[in-house]
Design a protein around this motif. Structure first.
Motif, PDB file in Angstrom:
ATOM      1  N   GLU A 117      13.434  45.722  39.923  1.00 14.19           N
ATOM      2  CA  GLU A 117      12.729  45.907  41.185  1.00 14.19           C
ATOM      3  C   GLU A 117      13.094  47.292  41.728  1.00 14.19           C
ATOM      4  O   GLU A 117      14.257  47.643  41.819  1.00 14.19           O
ATOM      5  N   THR A 118      12.084  48.032  42.086  1.00 14.52           N
ATOM      6  CA  THR A 118      12.381  49.362  42.617  1.00 14.52           C
ATOM      7  C   THR A 118      12.155  49.393  44.118  1.00 14.52           C
ATOM      8  O   THR A 118      11.319  48.673  44.660  1.00 14.52           O
ATOM      9  N   ILE A 119      12.918  50.198  44.772  1.00 16.33           N
ATOM     10  CA  ILE A 119      12.758  50.385  46.207  1.00 16.33           C
ATOM     11  C   ILE A 119      12.602  51.883  46.458  1.00 16.33           C
ATOM     12  O   ILE A 119      13.004  52.699  45.629  1.00 16.33           O
ATOM     13  N   ASN A 120      12.031  52.215  47.578  1.00 15.06           N
ATOM     14  CA  ASN A 120      11.894  53.619  47.936  1.00 15.06           C
ATOM     15  C   ASN A 120      13.107  54.082  48.733  1.00 15.06           C
ATOM     16  O   ASN A 120      13.577  53.373  49.613  1.00 15.06           O
TER      17      ASN A 120
ATOM     18  N   SER B 167      12.070  56.608  43.900  1.00 14.69           N
ATOM     19  CA  SER B 167      12.108  55.200  43.542  1.00 14.69           C
ATOM     20  C   SER B 167      13.390  54.941  42.775  1.00 14.69           C
ATOM     21  O   SER B 167      13.664  55.605  41.787  1.00 14.69           O
TER      22      SER B 167
ATOM     23  N   SER C 294      16.580  48.613  42.777  1.00 12.21           N
ATOM     24  CA  SER C 294      17.228  47.969  43.908  1.00 12.21           C
ATOM     25  C   SER C 294      18.632  47.499  43.551  1.00 12.21           C
ATOM     26  O   SER C 294      18.847  46.894  42.516  1.00 12.21           O
TER      27      SER C 294
END
Ligand SMILES: [Zn+2]
Length: 111
Positions: free
Chosen positions: A65-68, A52, A55
């Protein structure tokens, strides 16, 4: 998931992005240059542990905001010594899929 990537690759066969080269370097001194297409289409890659990350596309109203991000590990047998050569693909799985989905197929395919 691998099938998805390979079918996207085949649709993007003429995509200029896939002509970028990656250099594989073995401990024995053997060096091989493959295009992204050549490497990925051989299916000799594995998925790493998704991470994670924050972003890079944070909008004004959204913070943290986290993204994978799933790394792609490439591995191939060295033709010179038979040992495994490993490398990390320069883009994450998510980035790769985004690029392959955004770029339209080369119009020459329909000629
Ligand atoms: Zn080697």
């Amino acid at each position: 998931m691998k099938d998805t990537i390979i079918s996207l690759l085949n649709k993007n066969r003429n995509n200029r992005f896939l002509k970028n080269k990656i250099e594989l370097r073995c401990a024995c001194g053997f060096i091989e240059k493959l295009t992204y297409f050549e490497f990925l289409s051989g299916g000799e890659f594995d998925f790493g542990q998704p991470l994670s990350v924050i972003s890079p596309f944070i909008s004004e109203s959204v913070y943290d905001e986290t993204i994978n991000v799933t790394p792609l590990h490439l591995s191939k047998k060295c033709p010179a010594c038979g040992e495994k050569i490993t490398a990390v693909f320069p883009l994450s799985l998510e980035e790769l899929i985004t690029i392959l989905k955004v770029n339209p197929p080369d119009p020459q395919m329909y000629v």
